[in-house]
Design a protein around this motif. Structure first.
Motif, PDB file in Angstrom:
ATOM      1  N   HIS A  27       0.808  -1.224   0.000  1.00 45.93           N
ATOM      2  CA  HIS A  27       0.000   0.000   0.000  1.00 45.93           C
ATOM      3  C   HIS A  27       0.839   1.271   0.000  1.00 45.93           C
ATOM      4  N   THR A  40      -6.237  -6.317   9.744  1.00 53.70           N
ATOM      5  CA  THR A  40      -5.304  -5.638   8.851  1.00 53.70           C
ATOM      6  C   THR A  40      -3.959  -5.441   9.558  1.00 53.70           C
ATOM      7  N   THR A  50     -10.175   0.074   4.297  1.00 51.92           N
ATOM      8  CA  THR A  50     -11.412  -0.388   3.658  1.00 51.92           C
ATOM      9  C   THR A  50     -11.251  -1.836   3.244  1.00 51.92           C
ATOM     10  N   LYS A  51     -12.247  -2.623   3.558  1.00 48.37           N
ATOM     11  CA  LYS A  51     -12.276  -4.052   3.209  1.00 48.37           C
ATOM     12  C   LYS A  51     -10.993  -4.764   3.626  1.00 48.37           C
ATOM     13  N   GLY A  52     -10.572  -4.517   4.835  1.00 46.32           N
ATOM     14  CA  GLY A  52      -9.427  -5.243   5.361  1.00 46.32           C
ATOM     15  C   GLY A  52      -8.104  -4.899   4.717  1.00 46.32           C
ATOM     16  N   ALA A  53      -8.002  -3.697   4.131  1.00 45.35           N
ATOM     17  CA  ALA A  53      -6.709  -3.295   3.566  1.00 45.35           C
ATOM     18  C   ALA A  53      -6.512  -1.796   3.777  1.00 45.35           C
ATOM     19  N   ASP A 105     -12.287  -7.745  10.253  1.00 49.88           N
ATOM     20  CA  ASP A 105     -11.283  -7.582   9.188  1.00 49.88           C
ATOM     21  C   ASP A 105     -10.522  -6.259   9.312  1.00 49.88           C
ATOM     22  N   ILE A 106     -11.137  -5.300  10.020  1.00 50.45           N
ATOM     23  CA  ILE A 106     -10.397  -4.054  10.277  1.00 50.45           C
ATOM     24  C   ILE A 106      -9.217  -4.338  11.218  1.00 50.45           C
TER      25      ILE A 106
END
Ligand code: HEC
Ligand code: HEC
Ligand code: HEC
Ligand code: HEC
Length: 480
Positions: A342, A456, A402-405, A452-453
């Motif tokens: 990222h 990360t 967002t969405k685990g990333a 999932d948050i």
């Protein structure tokens, strides 16, 4: 770890031959080859732990702490100390003036007490809360203490100080009978007598074993005159042999044949008389050793690693485990690198507003959050000097997830994060709150962050004990 297994086999069989009457010591610098090993898991640290485990199976009486053993930090050594590894050092203190290791150990051999103590050289690595006292400050009183307990015995110093310091100590402190040094760039050093101190060293990291055999007399003085003479004679014989060989290899010079023959004859004669002298001296040395003289006598040997040594089985097993662990570690490091992709993203502005803005309306929650480690996550990196490491930063900052990333971010952004976002802040869990802050009723935030948050950041690698329900409870802000 090349040859470690053979080395261990050899040390074990040597000490087996001599157990009852022997003292097995290492003068230190055995764990690391570099002077500073970074924090965090690494191949070097895994290997060092294996060395400790393997050395533990040998049964050393004492192992001195050298500067290269400190290269991984003191904590690392203390873990193995708690595991009953016989580290010794008389000059490593914590900030409360307490010794971190045993200063010396004592063992009785043939009614003779033997005390082994160690002085550590200063490491290149900066150590926090620990310091190495200069030997001058402690040696006189320490020797007095040792002498009180051990009036008539032998005193051995394992030293990783400099050559110069060792020479001075040998000259000034006659009470020290043997000084084994641990110079990282020196090989085997035959015992040299300075006053009444034998100065010696074996090649580093177990490449050789040194065997010093001592016959005790009663005077606590070394009587190695015949030994020393013998060694000198053998040296001269060696150099004559060398000259002879060199001459004989050359063809006879045509012009000067007479002179050539004469030189050869002279050398042959010298060789004969030296050989005779060596024989007499050998007898004399034997007599001195066996005749119960007043003096202590010694012989020494350096034993190189023999290629035909078998492997030590337990060591092989440990090395096998080590290799597996190194492979696992490398896989994890690779994974972590891809997980941090990222930071190569392009986003160059942040929409997060920071915990202070939220606190204006949610003071109770803010006070609670401040009591959690999330609020100190960046500080943690700061104290580890890792606050500029882009491999560490994302999980120790307030990030948009967002969405685990993590949302993509440019590397320079992550390095210039504003202070208000230097923590795992409110918006990491509840989502971006700029709109909510201006109109809370219209723009609602997530009340309960999904697993999932958390995952990360709470990856297996960084938190191998993450159970969502249990951990969620710990970070749940109070109602009201
Ligand atoms: C101007 C005041 C104000 C600010 C600033 C503010 N909030 Fe709120 N927040 C509210 C109000 C009012 C509610 C209740 C809204 C409702 O129940 O309709 C609320 C509700 C919430 C809830 C509960 C949501 C739910 O569904 O029950 C969360 C979580 C929350 N805020 C987090 C934050 C965060 C994080 C920030 C900072 C980014 C923030 N708030 C900033 C006023 C504010
Ligand atoms: C942006 C990364 C990140 C996210 C997302 C995150 N954490 Fe953490 N968490 C951390 C870090 C880093 C620490 C350790 C901070 C330190 O000690 O410096 C931590 C510490 C904790 C702790 C120990 C807290 C304490 O005070 O003892 C708990 C429990 C925890 N996290 C639970 C959660 C849960 C549950 C979630 C999801 C709701 C979550 N975390 C989301 C990074 C994160
Ligand atoms: C993928 C996310 C992630 C990355 C990357 C990360 N950390 Fe952490 N770190 C965490 C989490 C999650 C915790 C909390 C673990 C717990 O509560 O057991 C934590 C806790 C810590 C702690 C305190 C707890 C401890 O283990 O003593 C330190 C120190 C730390 N991290 C340092 C670092 C350093 C240094 C780096 C970079 C080399 C780094 N972290 C990279 C997620 C991460
Ligand atoms: C690690 C994740 C995490 C962080 C960081 C975090 N919270 Fe929470 N917050 C929670 C959880 C979990 C709850 C409880 C949700 C529930 O009741 O199901 C909660 C509840 C809330 C609520 C609703 C309380 C109510 O009335 O029920 C508010 C408001 C809130 N948080 C604000 C904040 C603010 C402000 C911050 C920063 C100062 C913050 N939170 C930081 C996880 C977090």
């Amino acid at each position: 770890m090349g040859g470690l297994s053979k080395k261990i086999f050899q040390i074990k069989s040597l000490s087996k031959e001599n157990t009852a009457n022997s003292l097995l010591v290492d003068s230190g610098n055995l764990l690391f080859k570099q002077t500073n090993i970074a924090d965090g898991p690494s191949q070097a640290r895994l290997a060092a732990s294996t060395i400790v485990e393997v050395y533990k199976t040998i049964g050393f009486d004492a192992v001195a702490v050298g500067p290269l053993d400190l290269a991984g930090g003191v904590l690392f050594l203390q873990q193995s100390k708690n595991d009953n590894f016989p580290w010794i050092s008389a000059n490593i203190f914590n900030e409360n003036e307490q010794l971190l290791f045993k200063p010396f150990v004592t063992k009785t051999i043939q009614d003779r007490e033997i005390t082994v103590f160690a002085l550590s050289g200063a490491p290149k690595r900066a150590l926090s809360d620990v310091y190495i006292k200069p030997w001058e400050d402690i040696l006189p009183s320490l020797l007095q203490r040792i002498r009180k307990k051990n009036r008539n015995g032998l005193i051995v110093l394992l030293s990783s100080l400099s050559d110069k310091e060792n020479q001075v100590i040998a000259k000034e402190y006659k009470d020290i009978h043997v000084l084994v040094s641990a110079h990282p760039r020196k090989g085997n050093v035959a015992p040299q007598l300075i006053n009444n101190t034998l100065l010696t060293q074996t090649a580093k990291q177990g490449k050789h074993q040194g065997l010093l055999e001592i016959t005790f007399g009663s005077s606590r003085l070394w009587g190695q005159n015949s030994q020393k003479k013998l060694a000198d004679l053998q040296n001269s014989l060696g150099s004559i042999n060398w000259q002879l060989q060199r001459l004989l290899k050359k063809s006879k010079p045509s012009g000067n044949a007479a002179k050539y023959e004469k030189t050869i004859t002279r050398l042959e004669d010298e060789k004969k008389s030296l050989a005779a002298e060596i024989n007499t001296m050998k007898d004399q040395a034997d007599e001195e050793r066996n005749g119960g003289t007043k003096e202590d006598n010694f012989t020494y040997r350096f034993i190189g690693l023999k290629k035909n040594m078998p492997n030590d089985q337990r060591t092989d097993e440990k090395i096998h485990t080590l290799n597996q662990e190194v492979r696992k570690l490398n896989a994890r490091l690779k994974q972590a690198k891809t997980a941090n992709r990222h930071i190569t993203g392009a986003k160059s502005s942040l929409s997060l507003i920071g915990h202070n803005a939220c606190g204006e309306c949610h003071e109770k929650q803010k006070i609670f959050w401040e009591s959690t480690r999330h609020a100190k996550a960046y500080n943690t990196l700061l104290t580890k000097n890792k606050n500029l490491d882009t491999n560490c930063l994302p999980c120790h900052l307030s990030m948009e997830i967002t969405k685990g990333a993590f949302a993509p971010l440019a590397p320079n952004m992550i390095l210039s994060y504003p202070e208000k976002l230097q923590s795992v802040g409110c918006e990491t869990c509840h989502g971006i709150g700029n709109k909510h802050s201006t109109d809370p009723e219209q723009f609602k935030l997530v009340l309960t962050p999904a697993s999932d948050i958390c995952l990360t950041c709470h990856t297996d690698e960084h938190d191998d004990n993450f159970i969502y329900k249990e951990k969620l409870e710990k970070v749940s802000c109070p109602a009201g």
